[in-house]
Design an enzyme around this catalytic site. Structure first.
Site, short mmCIF file in Angstrom:
data_model
loop_
_atom_site.label_atom_id
_atom_site.label_comp_id
_atom_site.label_asym_id
_atom_site.label_seq_id
_atom_site.Cartn_x
_atom_site.Cartn_y
_atom_site.Cartn_z
N GLU A 439 31.47 42.10 43.89
CA GLU A 439 30.71 42.86 43.67
C GLU A 439 31.00 44.54 44.43
OE1 GLU A 439 26.19 42.01 44.79
OE2 GLU A 439 26.47 41.18 42.98
C1 LIG Z 1 34.54 33.59 43.26
C2 LIG Z 1 34.46 35.17 42.42
C3 LIG Z 1 33.59 35.22 42.14
C4 LIG Z 1 33.23 36.22 41.17
N1 LIG Z 1 32.37 36.27 39.68
C5 LIG Z 1 33.19 37.07 38.46
C6 LIG Z 1 31.71 37.17 38.23
O1 LIG Z 1 30.74 36.74 37.60
N2 LIG Z 1 32.09 37.91 37.12
C7 LIG Z 1 32.82 39.06 37.12
O2 LIG Z 1 32.92 39.97 36.12
N3 LIG Z 1 33.31 38.88 38.10
C8 LIG Z 1 33.51 37.75 39.26
N4 LIG Z 1 33.82 38.12 39.87
C9 LIG Z 1 35.49 39.17 40.28
C10 LIG Z 1 35.16 39.92 40.82
O3 LIG Z 1 34.38 41.69 41.28
C11 LIG Z 1 36.66 40.75 41.45
O4 LIG Z 1 37.77 40.14 42.30
C12 LIG Z 1 37.24 41.83 41.62
O5 LIG Z 1 35.94 43.41 41.45
C13 LIG Z 1 38.08 42.61 43.23
O6 LIG Z 1 39.14 42.38 42.11
P1 LIG Z 1 40.21 41.82 42.37
O7 LIG Z 1 39.66 40.58 42.56
O8 LIG Z 1 41.24 41.35 41.05
O9 LIG Z 1 40.62 42.61 42.89
P2 LIG Z 1 42.19 43.62 43.49
O10 LIG Z 1 41.10 44.81 42.44
O11 LIG Z 1 42.96 43.40 42.21
O12 LIG Z 1 42.04 43.93 44.13
C14 LIG Z 1 42.90 43.49 45.56
C15 LIG Z 1 42.46 44.11 46.70
O13 LIG Z 1 42.94 46.44 46.63
C16 LIG Z 1 41.89 47.03 46.64
N5 LIG Z 1 41.71 48.43 45.81
C17 LIG Z 1 42.07 48.06 44.55
N6 LIG Z 1 42.03 49.92 44.59
C18 LIG Z 1 41.83 50.55 45.30
C19 LIG Z 1 41.52 51.94 45.86
N7 LIG Z 1 41.26 52.51 44.96
N8 LIG Z 1 41.66 51.74 46.98
C20 LIG Z 1 41.41 50.92 47.77
N9 LIG Z 1 41.87 49.86 47.19
C21 LIG Z 1 41.78 49.28 46.55
C22 LIG Z 1 40.16 46.05 46.99
O14 LIG Z 1 39.37 46.54 47.25
C23 LIG Z 1 41.51 44.16 47.17
O15 LIG Z 1 40.86 44.64 48.39
C24 LIG Z 1 34.50 37.14 41.08
C25 LIG Z 1 35.08 37.26 41.44
C26 LIG Z 1 35.37 36.05 43.29
C27 LIG Z 1 36.60 36.13 43.75
#
Ligand SMILES: Cc1cc2nc3c(=O)[nH]c(=O)nc-3n(C[C@H](O)[C@H](O)[C@H](O)COP(=O)(O)OP(=O)(O)OC[C@H]3O[C@@H](n4cnc5c(N)ncnc54)[C@H](O)[C@@H]3O)c2cc1C
Length: 765
Positions: A439
């Site tokens: 989220e």
């Molecule tokens: C257990 C679990 C359940 C989930 N359930 C759902 C679901 O039901 N439906 C769904 O659609 N998604 C779901 N997600 C996805 C979740 O919303 C994403 O994991 C989340 O949006 C972050 O994306 P990412 O993991 O690819 O991290 P990334 O986007 O790769 O981010 C990596 C890091 O970089 C940071 N970052 C990225 N951009 C910036 C910026 N501009 N400035 C500073 N920092 C930045 C982030 O804060 C993070 O710390 C789930 C994820 C998990 C792990």
């Protein structure tokens, strides 16, 4: 009436300058900013919050029906759940738990009764998640998702009548299991960059030729994905043949996709930090759905991002903040008990100052987060959708949960590290990164959303100025800009005067309601709110759109706004709960810690401000005597810690309505801890007597008649209870090979059968 001289000779050049300087908002940024509304966050941004208005807001309350649900089905569900077996043995919720979740409508808390749902308030929904979280994260997450961002919420906010009539009763009854697919391998935090596509075309659906969409996607991390019957899907819609409009690129669109359709692959399962709620990837190859499946119908095609942001504006304030509030209350509660029963160097570890430091922080954090959770739920139940507040709640609550869980782990030492049914902390520890990431991952939420969105959304003038600058009708735009600009200048000058006066007087005369010993805290917050408003205005004026790229500065501003919000909530809680004297140290801890963070962040902002003279000027106005606050004093920390290590109404208030396992629950580490804690408290007077008589050994004390036989028996029972509570699991090597610790059943009884150590006398103070 503004003078034409002012408008044409002063405002106009500024208008042109600002138009050139202002970066254009992208469509997705604009939609995120327009989502939801503002609430107490906007008052804080004025620099002069009206405390009486906040205190007059009715506290969140449960209806009789909601209370009965918590005491009935929620308790029953908790009793059915064995978190250890779910995660390590079964790798799923057992069938009877799935059936119970559906039958008792846990997936339909937010669906109105008219559609067969429970129609609960945000507060009741939060209380359910809170209680479940204190028993099993896997169960809490399973119940959380259908009630958060997903088909249910989207249908209620944006669905057509036909869609609501068809889907909501089916979701309410559990006949349909929803999930929501936004994240893909290439698009995580930057979800709007998704490459999943839909193309408008004609095709056959259920034997009929219809206008529809051919979908191709690859999503991952989708909670409930592996078992969902309907997928809420986010994708980019294209209409190359102009079948539903005159644009080729329609934009992000949300649709309901039944998961049985040809072309859909529901992948294998992910294991999120060994919490085995259903989660996995899914794909679609040329999957065809009718355009009627677009949530809200064809008129909502291309408006998906706005819909998502709007749905997130409410949901983000409930699920994870409730889990975090439960987690901090839980860690405080168990750590206090453990620190009381665990003795080293012949002393309960809770008597060591360094342990008290952690306990004090845990107790105060639990108080603070629950205060903020309740206040936010009250706002949601009052009809607000405060997007900035809910972003603050999500990021701050989960971040503070991480600190509390780490503190609890440290207080417990090896006891919390060794996995098994006797470990009542490891599960929460593993779950924290999930809460941090979903989220809206916390780093991005802290550095971009809390303040970036907050500054535009909550500032009394900024958004109006931006709208005026972007107005296609330049004359109208100039007129509106002239009005707001001068209002803004007046506002900034007033705040400069306020910030200066309040900082140089140490906040002594800043406005505050009559709140007894808490009045001084309101004064300090009023002081810092004025300073914040001034610093924001100067930062926006001098850095403009460049502030967006200064994430470290933006994050610090976000921290100050968050502290102002959370501290307001703690003050409101203290007031709403009848100004409990015993809770005052908790409030004091929160306030002292908050003022220290606020001053530190101001100091860091001024020291790192890219235009040095602006930093110096702000320091002169806001922190003329430097950083004076050092956080909670040792005296206050000690009093907060003491609240956790002895039974009291204040201790109970911190963990009120969490689930407590039955005392006789087999093989449950928490039940054993609570039993040992109660017994150690009960024998304390006997141990005090032995201490005064300088005798350590129970049998010797009996021989010397310092204690009688009944008391000796009580001491031995307490020692056995402590031995059971501090025991950890062990496994035969073969248990850990093929099926993990699958057959580990009777570990606590083995542990309890180990010889109990003698209880040593120990003074209560
Ligand atoms: C257990 C679990 C359940 C989930 N359930 C759902 C679901 O039901 N439906 C769904 O659609 N998604 C779901 N997600 C996805 C979740 O919303 C994403 O994991 C989340 O949006 C972050 O994306 P990412 O993991 O690819 O991290 P990334 O986007 O790769 O981010 C990596 C890091 O970089 C940071 N970052 C990225 N951009 C910036 C910026 N501009 N400035 C500073 N920092 C930045 C982030 O804060 C993070 O710390 C789930 C994820 C998990 C792990």
């Amino acid at each position: 009436m503004p003078s034409t001289f002012r408008r044409d000779w002063i405002t106009k050049p500024i208008f042109h300058l600002a138009q050139r300087a202002l970066p254009r908002l992208s469509a997705t940024e604009r939609e995120a900013i327009e989502a939801g509304d503002v609430w107490w966050d906007a008052d804080l941004f004025t620099g002069n919050p009206d405390w009486n208005k906040l205190l007059a807001c009715a506290p969140a309350r449960l209806s009789d029906e909601e209370r009965a649900f918590l005491a009935g089905p929620v308790d029953e569900l908790c009793r059915m759940v064995d978190d250890w077996k779910i995660n390590w043995q079964w790798h799923d919720l057992p069938p009877q738990v799935w059936d119970f979740l559906k039958a008792r409508k846990f997936f339909a808390m937010i669906i109105p009764k008219a559609y067969g749902g429970l129609g609960f308030s945000a507060y009741a929904h939060s209380e359910v998640i809170r209680k479940l979280s204190s028993r099993s994260i896997a169960v809490a997450c399973t119940a959380m998702v259908p009630n958060s961002l997903g088909p249910g919420e989207l249908l209620m906010q944006f669905g057509t009548k036909a869609q609501q009539d068809y889907w909501l009763p089916r979701l309410a009854s559990g006949e349909e299991i929803p999930c929501f697919g936004l994240t893909s391998p290439e698009a995580g935090s930057d979800a709007a960059s998704m490459i999943d596509t839909g193309v408008v075309c004609r095709g056959r659906y259920e034997g009929r030729e219809v206008l529809g969409i051919r979908l191709n996607w690859h999503k991952r991390y989708i909670t409930l994905g592996p078992i969902a019957t309907v997928l809420g899907l986010a994708f980019r819609l294209r209409d190359p043949d102009h079948l539903i409009g005159d644009r080729d690129e329609i934009g992000i669109t949300l649709a309901l996709v039944p998961t049985h359709l040809p072309g859909i692959s529901i992948g294998r399962r992910h294991l999120p930090a060994m919490h085995v709620f259903q989660n996995g990837p899914n794909w679609g190859r040329d999957v065809f759905i009718p355009v009627d499946n677009i949530i809200g119908g064809v008129e909502q095609a291309g408006k998906g991002w706005k819909m998502l942001m709007s749905a997130l504006a409410a949901g983000r304030g409930i699920s994870l903040p409730s889990l975090s509030a439960a987690g901090t209350a839980y860690t405080a509660h168990v750590s206090g008990a453990y620190a009381r029963i665990r003795e080293q160097f012949h002393v309960a570890i809770g008597k060591f100052e360094a342990i008290q430091e952690r306990l004090g922080r845990m107790a105060a954090t639990a108080y603070l987060l629950d205060a903020a959770r309740r206040m936010t739920c009250a706002a949601l139940d009052d009809g607000h959708h405060p997007a900035v507040v809910t972003a603050i709640m999500k990021a701050q609550a989960t971040e503070r949960l991480r600190v509390s869980v780490n503190d609890a782990m440290d207080v417990h030492g090896g006891k919390a590290i060794i996995e098994g049914p006797l470990n009542y902390l490891g599960s929460l520890y593993r779950g924290v990164p999930i809460a941090i990431t979903v989220e809206g991952a916390n780093i991005v939420t802290r550095s971009l959303i809390q303040f970036g969105q907050g500054a535009i959304r909550c500032h009394p003038y900024l958004l109006k100025e931006m709208m005026a600058l972007e107005d296609g009708d330049r004359a109208r735009g100039l007129e509106a800009f002239d009005q707001t600009l001068w209002g803004h200048i007046g506002h900034s000058l007033a705040n400069a005067a306020r910030a200066f006066g309040r900082a140089w007087s140490g906040g002594r005369f800043a406005p505050a309601p009559d709140a007894g010993p808490a009045t001084k805290f309101y004064r300090q917050l009023s002081r810092h709110a004025a300073a914040f408003a001034l610093a924001v205005d100067l930062a926006l004026l001098t850095l403009g759109g460049g502030l967006k790229r200064k994430e470290m500065l933006s994050a610090r501003f976000g921290d100050i706004l968050s502290e102002l919000y959370l501290s307001s909530a703690a003050l409101k809680r203290w007031n709403d709960e009848g100004r409990q004297e015993a809770d005052f140290p908790l409030l004091e801890w929160c306030m002292q810690a908050s003022f220290a963070v606020i001053e530190t962040r101001f100091d860091e902002i001024f020291a790192n401000f890219p235009i040095r003279p602006v930093g110096w000027l702000l320091r002169f106005f806001v922190l003329p005597f430097g950083r004076r606050r050092r956080g909670a004093s040792d005296r206050v920390t000690d009093r907060c810690a003491a609240l956790l290590t002895s039974p009291s109404a204040a201790r109970d208030r911190l963990a009120v309505d969490l689930f407590h396992p039955p005392a006789d629950e087999h093989n449950n580490g928490l039940a054993l801890l609570e039993r040992a804690f109660a017994m150690m408290v009960a024998v304390q007077p006997i141990r005090d007597r032995m201490h005064a008589a300088r005798v350590r050994d129970i049998d010797q004390a009996l021989r010397q008649r310092t204690i009688d036989a009944a008391e000796a028996a009580l001491l031995k029972d307490a020692a056995a209870a402590v031995a059971a509570a501090i025991a950890v699991d062990d496994f035969a090597p073969e248990e850990l090979t093929s099926r993990g610790a699958a057959s580990k059943e009777d570990v606590s009884s083995q542990a309890i059968s180990q010889p109990a150590p003698q209880l040593q006398p120990q003074a209560a103070e």
